[in-house]
Design a protein around this motif. Structure first.
Motif, PDB file in Angstrom:
ATOM      1  N   TRP A   1       0.870  -1.153   0.110  1.00  0.00           N
ATOM      2  CA  TRP A   1       0.273  -0.059  -0.083  1.00  0.00           C
ATOM      3  C   TRP A   1       0.737   1.191   0.009  1.00  0.00           C
ATOM      4  O   TRP A   1       0.541   2.364  -0.581  1.00  0.00           O
TER       5      TRP A   1
ATOM      6  N   GLY B   1      -4.937  -3.072  -7.525  1.00  0.00           N
ATOM      7  CA  GLY B   1      -6.053  -2.621  -6.668  1.00  0.00           C
ATOM      8  C   GLY B   1      -5.476  -1.375  -5.816  1.00  0.00           C
ATOM      9  O   GLY B   1      -6.338  -0.582  -5.897  1.00  0.00           O
TER      10      GLY B   1
ATOM     11  N   SER C   1      -9.008   8.169  -5.170  1.00  0.00           N
ATOM     12  CA  SER C   1      -9.041   9.049  -4.079  1.00  0.00           C
ATOM     13  C   SER C   1      -8.531  10.283  -4.080  1.00  0.00           C
ATOM     14  O   SER C   1      -8.535  11.419  -3.697  1.00  0.00           O
TER      15      SER C   1
ATOM     16  N   GLU D   1      -5.463   1.685  -7.949  1.00  0.00           N
ATOM     17  CA  GLU D   1      -6.487   2.150  -8.467  1.00  0.00           C
ATOM     18  C   GLU D   1      -7.275   2.910  -7.341  1.00  0.00           C
ATOM     19  O   GLU D   1      -8.073   3.785  -7.286  1.00  0.00           O
ATOM     20  N   HIS D   2      -7.393   2.223  -6.133  1.00  0.00           N
ATOM     21  CA  HIS D   2      -7.864   3.049  -4.912  1.00  0.00           C
ATOM     22  C   HIS D   2      -7.204   4.391  -4.720  1.00  0.00           C
ATOM     23  O   HIS D   2      -7.745   5.458  -4.453  1.00  0.00           O
ATOM     24  N   SER D   3      -5.811   4.279  -4.661  1.00  0.00           N
ATOM     25  CA  SER D   3      -5.220   5.598  -4.371  1.00  0.00           C
ATOM     26  C   SER D   3      -5.402   6.799  -5.383  1.00  0.00           C
ATOM     27  O   SER D   3      -5.704   7.608  -5.214  1.00  0.00           O
TER      28      SER D   3
END
Length: 381
Positions: free
Chosen positions: A284, A321, A329, A324-326
């Motif tokens: 992450w 994944g 946001s 993409e989330h980062s």
């Protein structure tokens, strides 16, 4: 009218590959009789080729010339020879010691090509050559750095132009890999951004089937985007460049700190897949650092899709994944609307080099001209 149909037919075969007479008639919006007559004339002149029967595919004969793709990767060289209509004729994969110099690699590739084509074989009409180094796409000069030291003092464009006597399109191997991912994505992807995680961080963009190279082929140096102006010093002279945080050497170091000597990036991927919380925290963090540089690219380029690949097997799969989330946001709503981030898939990079070559309008126009001249010369002789 006959001459116009002749040229249009050649152009269709260059663009789309072999097809049977009924398909050609539909594509050209002419009658089947007209198509059959033009095809028969082309076959008689040796420009076109086809098996027996009206349902057999029509193509462009290799006797008018062939196309060449050469891809220099870290530990292998890929060679593909095709007809002008994209039909493969010969393909080679040569395993290479990663320490082999660029000059030696070019000489070996040329030797293999001449073995296949032969002294009396078809003429090479155009070639696409991609190297695993930063290279000036206009002059062919390799820009020497620690990453491209093995290619120091070489000019792949001049070398292959002198050897083959044809147009040579020079590119970076990462950009070819990006084009391969674009082709793998299908027609639903209008704009793609490919990120290649290696010792450096390369990036390639493809828009509507055209690879974005920049003025001299230097587009996509994502690894030298600074994510911390007071951060780690980089070989380029700046500080905080992305490659100092996300490059494979740094990932290897992170893995060794946690799992001891002998651990590397692959160890990190393995532990992420096993659900290890420390490994997932590192992943992450890695995604956050990569996204800090990528978000600027998204705001500037607005791609449909981001693809993550590189040297470490499985890294893109565990990273897509979180990235993409980062990005979702961080990004402006319109910049990330509909954005998809995926891992790179297995592709035929040499075939993608051919696609990149034939995506260039000036190359296709030259090939059509060459075939048409051969056709006309047949009637004049």
């Amino acid at each position: 009218m006959k001459g116009n149909n002749r040229r249009r037919l050649i152009a269709e075969l260059v663009a789309s590959g072999p097809m049977h007479r009924a398909e050609l008639a539909r594509s050209l919006s002419v009658t089947r009789t007209t198509t059959t007559n033009v095809v028969a004339d082309g076959i008689a002149c040796g420009v076109l080729c086809s098996d027996e029967g009206l349902k057999a595919d029509v193509g462009i004969s290799e006797s008018v010339g062939v196309l060449l793709t050469v891809i220099f990767r870290a530990a292998s060289t890929l060679v593909l020879i095709t007809r002008v209509d994209r039909t493969p004729l010969h393909s080679l994969r040569c395993v290479v010691d990663p320490g082999t110099s660029g000059q030696e690699r070019m000489e070996e590739a040329l030797r293999r090509i001449r073995e296949v084509v032969g002294a009396d074989g078809p003429q090479v009409l155009a070639a696409y050559v991609a190297v695993n180094a930063q290279i000036d796409s206009r002059s062919g000069e390799v820009v020497t750095s620690s990453a491209s030291r093995l290619w120091g003092g070489t000019n792949p464009k001049e070398y292959f132009v002198d050897a083959l006597g044809c147009r040579v399109v020079i590119d970076n191997e990462v950009r070819t890999s990006g084009y391969a991912q674009y082709e793998a994505g299908g027609s639903h992807v209008g704009s793609l951004l490919y990120v290649h995680l290696a010792y450096g961080i390369g990036c390639a963009q493809v828009v509507d089937g055209v690879s974005v190279r920049g003025a001299r082929g230097c587009a996509g140096e994502l690894g030298h985007v600074s994510i911390d102006p007071h951060g780690k010093p980089c070989e380029c002279g700046a500080r905080g460049c992305l490659m100092q945080y996300v490059g494979v050497r740094t990932l290897d170091e992170r893995a060794r700190v946690v799992w001891g000597e002998g651990a590397n990036s692959s160890t990190l991927v393995r532990y992420v897949r096993q659900g290890d919380r420390v490994a997932q925290a590192i992943m992450w963090s890695l995604a956050d650092e990569l996204s800090a540089a990528l978000i600027a690219a998204l705001h500037l380029l607005n791609p449909d899709e981001v693809v993550i690949g590189g040297l470490v097997d499985g890294l893109g799969e565990v990273l897509a994944g979180p990235v993409e989330h980062s990005l979702l946001s961080r990004g402006l709503p319109l910049s990330v609307r509909g954005l998809a981030v995926r891992a790179a898939v297995a592709t035929d990079v040499a075939q993608a080099g051919l696609g990149a070559l034939l995506s260039m309008e000036e190359v296709c126009a030259e090939l059509v001209d060459h075939c048409e001249v051969a056709w006309l010369n047949c009637h004049e002789s």
